[in-house]
Design an enzyme around this catalytic site. Structure first.
Site, PDB file in Angstrom:
ATOM      1  N   LYS A  42       0.831  -1.205   0.000  1.00 19.07           N
ATOM      2  CA  LYS A  42       0.000   0.000   0.000  1.00 19.07           C
ATOM      3  C   LYS A  42       0.868   1.259   0.000  1.00 19.07           C
ATOM      4  O   LYS A  42       2.083   1.184   0.263  1.00 19.07           O
ATOM      5  CB  LYS A  42      -0.894  -0.015   1.246  1.00 19.07           C
ATOM      6  CG  LYS A  42      -0.102  -0.027   2.541  1.00 19.07           C
ATOM      7  CD  LYS A  42      -0.956  -0.535   3.686  1.00 19.07           C
ATOM      8  CE  LYS A  42      -0.151  -0.541   4.966  1.00 19.07           C
ATOM      9  NZ  LYS A  42      -0.789  -1.368   6.000  1.00 19.07           N
ATOM     10  N   TYR A 252      14.332  30.912   7.120  1.00 23.63           N
ATOM     11  CA  TYR A 252      13.145  31.486   7.746  1.00 23.63           C
ATOM     12  C   TYR A 252      13.383  31.737   9.235  1.00 23.63           C
ATOM     13  O   TYR A 252      13.959  30.899   9.930  1.00 23.63           O
ATOM     14  CB  TYR A 252      11.953  30.532   7.601  1.00 23.63           C
ATOM     15  CG  TYR A 252      11.375  30.446   6.208  1.00 23.63           C
ATOM     16  CD1 TYR A 252      11.341  31.559   5.365  1.00 23.63           C
ATOM     17  CD2 TYR A 252      10.836  29.259   5.731  1.00 23.63           C
ATOM     18  CE1 TYR A 252      10.798  31.485   4.093  1.00 23.63           C
ATOM     19  CE2 TYR A 252      10.277  29.169   4.467  1.00 23.63           C
ATOM     20  CZ  TYR A 252      10.263  30.281   3.644  1.00 23.63           C
ATOM     21  OH  TYR A 252       9.713  30.194   2.400  1.00 23.63           O
TER      22      TYR A 252
END
Ligand SMILES: *Cc1c(COP(=O)(O)O)cnc(C)c1O
Length: 369
Positions: A42, A252
């Site tokens: 999956k 940042y």
């Protein structure tokens, strides 16, 4: 309509060691004793890519595959016959039941509602999930008397462990409940163990085990450490180098301030690629074993690293992202599952160079018939 030129190669690449993947499956299959190991594929093989991983697993000998979503079925069916593919979320609508019938894959039935839908759609071989305490998906023990379950053609009766990697008492309780269910519901085979469950010993192996994480290099429990090899090797390119002076800040919120002159590199890797801010001050990239610490915050598409240990590096050089999963989990605070499945779409995924022969010699399934 004009055709676009081929894009240049990406500045992120993810090498998949398919030989290690195959070895991991073989190791888990051997640890499964008389049971055979399947493979949870999956989430695009936990982020690594169905097109590279599934053929290697087929070639290693895996015959029982599991995806979660109906949308994950088609790419796997390019490599695997439909009766070898189970869909864990099961059919919740008549469209989903019809899709299961149309493709021939095995739905995992998780509730009385799903059992009714499957029967109404015409039924056929399916797997049945019993909830033994994870309270996620599955028919509860109290529901086992419901006549709709008698309409099912159950191939594999399944359950899923909540805490196989840490709590033996809970696992034992789940196993006891599972055995109660096995005595009540007709079925051909049984299956309860995920990767960590395989390590719990013979009682948990049943007929089929369902490893996921450990196939892809995850080590859920220390007893598996010596047997599982790293499969995913991410790398990111330097897209700029610069020289900082004392007092310059990086990224940042100016989290890092240069204490003196230093050489740094801006690297094409960010949270959009699965490299999250939680790596924080523990994080580093590497070149030829030289550690290059992260400076400041991960900033969307970029990180900045200190080149003190590797002043020779230039734009276009490749840095390793440390992805030995148990270590990476400890450093980043992310789970090994998150580390794998977060790896984004901007990575160019390919089979690791020294495995190329291995991949090329994997015959497409159709040719084996
Ligand atoms: C994902 C999943 C697995 C594989 O679990 P791992 O912990 O990754 O080995 C097995 N069974 C079910 C039902 C799953 O959802």
């Amino acid at each position: 309509m004009s055709t676009l030129p081929e894009p240049p190669p990406p500045t992120l690449r993810l090498a998949i060691d398919t030989a290690a993947l195959a070895d991991n499956w073989r190791a888990l299959n051997a640890l499964s004793g008389s049971a055979r190991a399947g493979a949870a594929v999956k989430a695009n093989c936990y982020g690594l890519g169905v097109e590279h991983c599934v053929p290697a697993l087929v070639k290693a000998g895996a015959r029982d595959f599991f995806v979660a979503h109906w949308g994950e079925v088609a790419p796997v069916l390019a490599h695997v016959p439909p009766e070898q593919l189970g869909v864990l979320h099961g059919p919740n609508t008549s469209e989903e039941a019809a899709y299961a019938r149309g493709t021939g894959v095995r739905p995992v039935i998780n509730s009385l509602h799903q059992a009714r839908l499957w029967s109404e759609a015409g039924g056929g071989p399916c797997n049945l999930m019993i909830d033994t305490g994870i309270n996620r998906l599955g028919v509860s023990l109290a529901e086992l008397g419901d006549p709709v379950l008698g309409t099912l053609d159950v191939q594999v009766l399944m359950s899923h462990l909540s805490s196989a990697e840490e709590d033996a008492a809970i696992s034992a309780q789940q196993l006891a409940r599972f055995r109660t269910a096995c005595a009540k519901v007709p079925h051909r085979e049984t299956s309860i163990a995920n990767s960590a469950g395989i390590a719990l010993g013979e009682d948990y192996r049943c007929d089929l085990t369902r490893p996921g994480l450990a196939l892809y290099g995850g080590v859920p429990t220390p007893s598996l450490a010596g047997q599982i090899r790293q499969v995913a090797f991410p790398q990111a390119a330097i897209i700029q180098t610069r020289n900082l002076s004392a007092g310059d800040t990086v990224g940042y919120n100016r989290e890092f301030t240069a204490p003196g002159a230093m050489r740094v590199a801006t690297v094409s890797l960010g949270y959009a690629d699965g490299f999250l801010r939680s790596w924080g001050k523990q994080g580093y990239l590497a070149h030829d074993g030289r550690m290059l610490p992260l400076l400041g915050k991960v900033s969307m598409d970029m990180v900045v690293v200190d080149l003190a240990a590797a002043p020779d590096l230039r734009e276009g050089d490749w840095l390793d992202v440390p992805y030995h999963l148990p270590d990476a989990a400890q450093r980043s605070g992310l789970s090994q599952y998150e580390l794998l499945t977060a790896l984004g779409d901007r990575f160019g995924r390919s089979v690791k160079a020294d495995c190329a022969d291995h991949a090329a010699s994997a015959k497409p399934l159709a040719a084996q018939h």
